[in-house]
Structure formats: structure tokens, C-alpha cells
Design an enzyme around this catalytic site. Sequence first.
Site, mmCIF file in Angstrom:
data_model
loop_
_atom_site.group_PDB
_atom_site.id
_atom_site.type_symbol
_atom_site.label_atom_id
_atom_site.label_comp_id
_atom_site.label_asym_id
_atom_site.label_seq_id
_atom_site.Cartn_x
_atom_site.Cartn_y
_atom_site.Cartn_z
ATOM 1 C CG HIS A 127 0.352 0.101 2.547
ATOM 2 N ND1 HIS A 127 0.118 0.659 3.236
ATOM 3 C CD2 HIS A 127 -0.491 -1.400 3.040
ATOM 4 C CE1 HIS A 127 1.243 0.712 4.484
ATOM 5 N NE2 HIS A 127 1.386 -1.050 4.160
ATOM 6 C CB CYS A 141 2.488 -3.291 4.992
ATOM 7 S SG CYS A 141 0.819 -4.005 6.401
#
Length: 345
Positions: free
Chosen positions: A221, A234
Site C-alpha cells: 500500500h 507491510c
Amino acid sequence: MKNIFVKKSFLYALFCAAMLISCKKEIEKISDTFKDTVSSSEVSAVEKDSIKKDSVVEKESVPPAMQENGFYNALVLPKDKKLRDSIYAEFSKKYSEKERYAILALNRLDSKNKWNADTLVVPAKIDTTLMEYSPFPMQLDLLSGVKKFVIFSYPIQAYGVYSNGSLVKWGPTSMGKKAAQTTRGLTFANWKKKLSISTVSSEWKLPYNFNIHNIGGIGWHQYDLPGYPASHSCLRLLMKDAQWLYSYADTWILNPGGATTKAKGTPVMVFGDYKWGGRKPWRKLLDDPNANNISVEEMTKLLEPHIDKMIKEQDNREKVSDSIKAAKAMAVPIQDEKPAEVPAN
């Protein structure tokens, strides 16, 4: 005779007096000259010191020049805020917005975090697509049967995208920090959401989130790129890259009810180890333009054990997708043709 002698004595005395006056003036002249020389030397020394000191001050106030090393150059950024601001002002004048974006990307930075750098690696020739500087091989025949594949390298903090073995895109990332490292190995893209809220903190907004480990909550992301691995597992991306990958990758397909997976999404590989506390990998480009390159042999060795699984899951997804499309087509009722309207008289 006596008068002649007196005249001679008088002339001799005048001569001596003249000689004494001349010598005195010469001595004074020499003395004055010496004083002038000493004074001049002292002034010169003072001026030199003054010039020396001024030159040092001037040198400190001037932004350091680009250190040209060939293919890549180093832009050294001082700690002093005013000097740094002046350098970035010149940086903005010299390079276009797209060029600045590319330079920061090479340094694993976004515009918000450009102040974190003490040195920027700057290519002598700017390619705003970044493809000229790709650390990944441009072609991998091993992946010729794989339609879509995304790979993340921990050692160089970069991702690459392959379509049927051809590299179509690559860019920077910031992966899991040392205390919360990203899971390595082969996985597959799951679900996606244009704006997710982090489970770690509700204040963390995650645009264009694409999950790859559902239970672990790991995905790629958009988020800050500070120039080193900093995430909570992440895979952080620049906004444009997150948007592009959001549209590119395929999601999973769930069975009715959503409890089980009917088909997996795009294959994703995370590999390698980062040298924590060591020199940032992209800085090595200053010494060797190929320092970050991953060879075809390395990629082949890494991916070969997983190719069959990738193709198997790809084929299964296509079959599932085709069957869903066929079912939807069957479910659409066929509408009868309306009779032609009779014009009113």
C-alpha cells in the site's frame, strides 16, 4: 698661497658636509623603505589571514558541488538547515518534477522524507521511467508462462513486476523493520481495498491496500518511504506505484459464503535479507553502477522451485473465472423482442 689653501679647505669641508647629508638621507630612505616593507609584510600577513578566514566562511556557506563519479553522482546534503534548503532550492531549479521524483525513488524516498537523506545518488542521465536503472533482469524466460508476477527484494528494498517473463515495472519500497520483518517466500494476492485502516493504529490510513497474507494482515500500500525498511511488516510504496499495482494484480476468488478460497490471485515473492546497520545498498551505485543488479542466474535459482505452483494456480484461476462468467451469462434472462409500434393516424 695661503688664500688658495683656505679655499681648498673650505671646499673640502663643504664636500664632506654634503656627503654626510646625502648619507643621512640615504640611511633614512633605506630605513623608511625597510619600515614600509615590514609594515607591508605585516599588513599582507593580516590580509592573508583575513582572506583565509573569509574564504573558509565563504566555503562553508556555498552548497557542496556535485561529486561526479560517472554513471551516478553524489549530491551531499549538509546538516545545516539553511544550507540544505538552498541546495534543495537549486535541486528544484535544475530538475523537473518528474526528474526529482525519479531521483528520490532511486534513494527509496518520497518527497515528504527527502529531508532524511544526507546524500542523494543522482544519475548523470535521468530516466523518469526508472527502467534504465532496473536492478532486475529485463527478461526472464523462466517466467514466460506466468502472465503476472510481483517480486520484492529485501536486500535492495525494491519491487519488480513481470508479465510473461518481461519486466514491465519496478520501483522502491520500504519493507518491514528489523523488529517486524516481512514474511519471505511465495504467496498470492488476496483482497484489495482503496483505503484501509491499519490494525496497529487507527490513525494510519493505507491507500490502495492489497493484502498478500490475510491472517498476518500483510499487504502492499502507499505510505512513507524514509529511505530504509521501516514498516510493521507491510510493503510500502509510492502513491503512483500503489495505484498501478492495485489495478494490475488479480485478487483471490472465494467460494460462496467467503469461508474458503476457490482460486488464488497473482503470485508474489518476497526474498532475501537486508544488511541492518550497513551502508545503504543504493549508495554502492556510486562505486559500481551494477552493484544492486540481480542476475538472471540468481532469479532462476530463486524462482525455479515455484514455477509449477504458479502456473497451476494461474490455470485454476482462469478456469474458475471462466466458469463464473459462463454462469452469469446463463443467469441473464433473454428478453423477448418488442413488436413494432404502429404509427398513429
